[in-house]
Motif scaffolding. Structure first.
Motif, mmCIF file in Angstrom:
data_model
loop_
_atom_site.group_PDB
_atom_site.id
_atom_site.type_symbol
_atom_site.label_atom_id
_atom_site.label_comp_id
_atom_site.label_asym_id
_atom_site.label_seq_id
_atom_site.Cartn_x
_atom_site.Cartn_y
_atom_site.Cartn_z
ATOM 1 N N GLY A 238 0.819 -1.206 0.000
ATOM 2 C CA GLY A 238 0.000 0.000 0.000
ATOM 3 C C GLY A 238 0.848 1.248 0.000
ATOM 4 O O GLY A 238 2.028 1.232 -0.354
ATOM 5 N N ARG A 239 0.258 2.344 0.436
ATOM 6 C CA ARG A 239 0.990 3.618 0.468
ATOM 7 C C ARG A 239 2.128 3.581 1.476
ATOM 8 O O ARG A 239 3.231 4.080 1.208
ATOM 9 N N GLY A 240 1.857 3.023 2.637
ATOM 10 C CA GLY A 240 2.893 3.015 3.667
ATOM 11 C C GLY A 240 2.963 1.708 4.423
ATOM 12 O O GLY A 240 3.590 1.632 5.480
ATOM 13 N N GLN A 241 2.350 0.688 3.893
ATOM 14 C CA GLN A 241 2.288 -0.590 4.598
ATOM 15 C C GLN A 241 2.452 -1.735 3.608
ATOM 16 O O GLN A 241 1.903 -1.699 2.502
ATOM 17 N N ARG A 242 3.188 -2.740 4.022
ATOM 18 C CA ARG A 242 3.330 -3.951 3.225
ATOM 19 C C ARG A 242 3.024 -5.149 4.111
ATOM 20 O O ARG A 242 3.488 -5.222 5.253
ATOM 21 N N ARG A 243 2.238 -6.045 3.588
ATOM 22 C CA ARG A 243 1.934 -7.296 4.308
ATOM 23 C C ARG A 243 2.370 -8.447 3.415
ATOM 24 O O ARG A 243 1.786 -8.672 2.352
ATOM 25 N N ALA A 244 3.392 -9.165 3.833
ATOM 26 C CA ALA A 244 3.976 -10.232 3.022
ATOM 27 C C ALA A 244 3.693 -11.592 3.650
ATOM 28 O O ALA A 244 3.226 -11.703 4.791
ATOM 29 N N GLY A 245 3.971 -12.641 2.892
ATOM 30 C CA GLY A 245 3.818 -14.006 3.393
ATOM 31 C C GLY A 245 2.384 -14.384 3.695
ATOM 32 O O GLY A 245 2.124 -15.159 4.615
ATOM 33 N N LEU A 246 1.439 -13.847 2.921
ATOM 34 C CA LEU A 246 0.029 -14.132 3.167
ATOM 35 C C LEU A 246 -0.407 -15.398 2.438
ATOM 36 O O LEU A 246 -0.056 -15.605 1.268
ATOM 37 N N ALA A 247 -1.179 -16.231 3.106
ATOM 38 C CA ALA A 247 -1.772 -17.389 2.440
ATOM 39 C C ALA A 247 -2.899 -16.899 1.540
ATOM 40 O O ALA A 247 -3.508 -15.857 1.795
ATOM 41 N N TYR A 248 -3.176 -17.650 0.498
ATOM 42 C CA TYR A 248 -4.252 -17.254 -0.407
ATOM 43 C C TYR A 248 -5.600 -17.331 0.307
ATOM 44 O O TYR A 248 -5.807 -18.189 1.167
ATOM 45 N N PRO A 249 -6.517 -16.421 -0.024
ATOM 46 C CA PRO A 249 -7.821 -16.417 0.659
ATOM 47 C C PRO A 249 -8.560 -17.738 0.493
ATOM 48 O O PRO A 249 -8.392 -18.441 -0.512
ATOM 49 N N ALA A 250 -9.361 -18.055 1.487
ATOM 50 C CA ALA A 250 -10.179 -19.267 1.402
ATOM 51 C C ALA A 250 -11.191 -19.158 0.277
ATOM 52 O O ALA A 250 -11.596 -20.169 -0.306
ATOM 53 N N ALA A 254 -10.683 -16.088 -9.528
ATOM 54 C CA ALA A 254 -9.598 -15.338 -10.139
ATOM 55 C C ALA A 254 -9.456 -13.930 -9.596
ATOM 56 O O ALA A 254 -8.371 -13.357 -9.611
ATOM 57 N N ASN A 255 -10.540 -13.332 -9.109
ATOM 58 C CA ASN A 255 -10.495 -11.930 -8.684
ATOM 59 C C ASN A 255 -10.350 -11.751 -7.174
ATOM 60 O O ASN A 255 -10.413 -10.614 -6.690
ATOM 61 N N GLN A 256 -10.146 -12.818 -6.440
ATOM 62 C CA GLN A 256 -10.170 -12.672 -4.985
ATOM 63 C C GLN A 256 -8.963 -11.924 -4.431
ATOM 64 O O GLN A 256 -9.073 -11.275 -3.383
ATOM 65 N N LEU A 257 -7.825 -11.971 -5.089
ATOM 66 C CA LEU A 257 -6.692 -11.164 -4.612
ATOM 67 C C LEU A 257 -6.964 -9.679 -4.828
ATOM 68 O O LEU A 257 -6.525 -8.840 -4.042
ATOM 69 N N LEU A 258 -7.677 -9.347 -5.892
ATOM 70 C CA LEU A 258 -8.075 -7.962 -6.116
ATOM 71 C C LEU A 258 -8.999 -7.503 -4.997
ATOM 72 O O LEU A 258 -8.834 -6.406 -4.437
ATOM 73 N N ASN A 259 -9.986 -8.346 -4.651
ATOM 74 C CA ASN A 259 -10.893 -8.011 -3.550
ATOM 75 C C ASN A 259 -10.149 -7.929 -2.221
ATOM 76 O O ASN A 259 -10.397 -7.031 -1.409
ATOM 77 N N ALA A 260 -9.241 -8.881 -1.999
ATOM 78 C CA ALA A 260 -8.481 -8.892 -0.748
ATOM 79 C C ALA A 260 -7.596 -7.655 -0.631
ATOM 80 O O ALA A 260 -7.478 -7.059 0.450
ATOM 81 N N SER A 261 -6.979 -7.245 -1.720
ATOM 82 C CA SER A 261 -6.113 -6.059 -1.663
ATOM 83 C C SER A 261 -6.942 -4.802 -1.407
ATOM 84 O O SER A 261 -6.484 -3.881 -0.721
ATOM 85 N N ALA A 262 -8.178 -4.759 -1.927
ATOM 86 C CA ALA A 262 -9.057 -3.622 -1.640
ATOM 87 C C ALA A 262 -9.404 -3.575 -0.161
ATOM 88 O O ALA A 262 -9.423 -2.498 0.461
ATOM 89 N N ALA A 263 -9.684 -4.735 0.428
ATOM 90 C CA ALA A 263 -9.987 -4.803 1.854
ATOM 91 C C ALA A 263 -8.789 -4.345 2.686
ATOM 92 O O ALA A 263 -8.937 -3.583 3.661
ATOM 93 N N LEU A 264 -7.596 -4.785 2.293
ATOM 94 C CA LEU A 264 -6.398 -4.399 3.055
ATOM 95 C C LEU A 264 -6.075 -2.920 2.860
ATOM 96 O O LEU A 264 -5.568 -2.272 3.779
ATOM 97 N N ALA A 265 -6.374 -2.372 1.692
ATOM 98 C CA ALA A 265 -6.177 -0.932 1.481
ATOM 99 C C ALA A 265 -7.100 -0.132 2.392
ATOM 100 O O ALA A 265 -6.701 0.880 2.984
#
Length: 463
Positions: A238-250, A254-265
């Protein structure tokens, strides 16, 4: 006038039947009536409010936000729509469905306060959820926008952060027939000075312009936040935060990482008010669950439930099907409403289905099975199936019984079969009788198609 019969102690089904007849139209775009009733009731949310809009991906994004915040120890309320099986799915408190008694108590309050003002089914539901969240004193309320944004009932609440997951054409009769028109409608959930998260990789210019016009803090995917990953794990930046080593969402798809990144933003933007540790993010992504979104039923044959009901969602479903191992035959159970882009949905999946079982839906909006079959036949005629080319390396690797071995030359596919049925239940029973252990059944097209079949399938698996 208010009903003289129903009370807080009346049964929820009786209340829902009443709500269906209270207002002259099921959808009435505008906020004057619900704002007046909300003011009479003193509706106010003291916790952090996150509003989630978009054409597709709203439910998944809400579920991820909910699961992460619950794992972080927060008291969370979620309002989502529509429901698949039970009305109670629309209102969740701390991960649990609101009880009949909790809902009917709020319905009685709303009915008494509205006096001579009529409200739609959705407006009643929205007020009931907001009152429950206020009564329970939630730390965070996650509110899914029902339709559009500007005139939606949910938009009477000023959110602390707004998320738009995607912008595509749906509900064109209410929102417009271009992405630019629809993007402008959806952008109205943004608020001046507040984070406005847009996960659409190619956002309409109207959305960007409106955010700038009102002075929202616009976060754009690919510019302000992004994700990367390999086969084992993924990372958010993100702008000032990085979250690494994440397991893929349950949640699959195909679009769930896009949704997950929106939630984390959204959570990054709200970090001063909602601190979420890394472990809560990991746990939440693994716990998040949304029935009917590329949901694969255990057992054989493989059965997939997906509420895809517009071309954008159908394209994602097609991609998800392509990412699965090969199956001998793919059987589709499809039911849709007249006001949807039926031809656009069918076209996205035209080459992937061997047998289309078209199911009729009830009500004035519902297409009969034969009407839907006519649409499918017309689209298939314009999109003939292409020869199948499989990986020659698979030839000697062995294959499941019933699955055609790979060939070095293109293999012509037989024309798809199209059948019609009076209801989703009838179509699904026919699909079950036809499918072998190495086939797959895809049930999609509408909540009204997936919900009853999913309920019946769950009953079958538990009996």
């Amino acid at each position: 006038m208010s009903s003289p019969i129903l009370s807080a102690g009346s049964a929820l089904p009786d209340w829902l039947s009443y709500l269906e007849t209270l207002h002259p139209s099921a959808i009435d775009m505008g906020q004057a009536r619900i704002r007046e009733v909300a003011q009479r009731l003193g509706v106010r949310i003291d916790g952090v409010v996150i509003t989630v809009g978009g054409t597709n991906g709203k439910g998944s994004t809400c579920a991820m936000l909910e699961a992460i915040l619950l794992a972080g120890g927060y008291k969370v309320g979620v309002y989502a729509s529509p429901h698949l099986v039970r009305y109670n799915e629309r209102i969740r408190l701390n991960g649990e469905l609101a009880s009949d008694e909790q809902i009917t108590a709020q319905f009685a309050r709303i009915d008494a306060a509205r006096q001579d003002i009529t409200l739609t089914y959705f407006e009643f539901s929205t007020l009931a959820a907001l009152l429950l969240f206020q009564e329970q004193g939630v730390d965070a309320a996650v509110l899914e926008v029902g339709l559009g944004g500007r005139l939606d009932a949910v938009n009477i609440i000023d959110s602390d952060c707004a998320v738009i997951t995607s912008v595509d054409i749906d509900h064109a009769e209410y929102l417009g027939d271009t992405r630019e028109k629809i993007g402008w409608e959806k952008a109205h959930i943004f608020r001046p000075g507040c984070p406005a998260i847009c996960a659409d990789p190619v956002p309409p210019q109207t959305l960007i312009d409106y955010a700038r016009e009102i002075g929202a803090d616009l976060w754009l995917f690919g510019k302000d936040f992004n994700y990367s990953g390999d086969r084992q794990q993924w990372a958010y930046g993100g702008r000032g935060q990085r979250r690494a080593g994440l397991a893929y969402p349950a949640l699959r798809g195909a679009n769930q990482l896009l949704n997950a990144s929106a939630a984390l933003a959204a959570l990054e933007a709200l970090r001063p008010r909602l601190a979420v540790p890394a472990q809560a993010v990991r746990e939440g992504l693994l716990r998040a669950n949304v029935p009917g979104r590329f949901q694969i039923q255990p057992g054989v044959p493989c059965v997939i439930f997906d509420v895809a009901h517009n071309p954008h969602a159908a394209a994602a479903l097609a991609q998800n099907l392509d990412n699965m191992p090969p199956y001998a035959k793919t059987i589709a159970v499809l039911g849709m409403y007249k006001d949807k882009d039926v031809d656009g949905v069918v076209a996205r999946l035209a080459g992937r289905i061997d047998h289309w079982l078209c199911a009729g839906l009830e009500g004035p909006r519902g297409l009969s099975g034969e009407e839907l079959a006519g649409h499918v036949r017309q689209v298939l005629a314009a999109h003939p199936r292409q020869p199948e080319v499989l990986d020659p390396a698979q030839e000697d690797a062995g294959h499941r019984p019933g699955v055609r071995p790979a060939a070095r030359n293109p293999v012509a596919k037989p024309p798809a079969v199209v059948s019609s049925y009076n209801s989703p239940a009838q179509a699904y029973e026919a699909a079950r009788k036809e499918a072998g252990d190495n086939d797959r059944i895809v049930v999609f097209g509408s909540f009204a198609t997936v919900g009853p079949i999913l309920e019946a399938a769950n009953g079958r698996s538990s009996s």
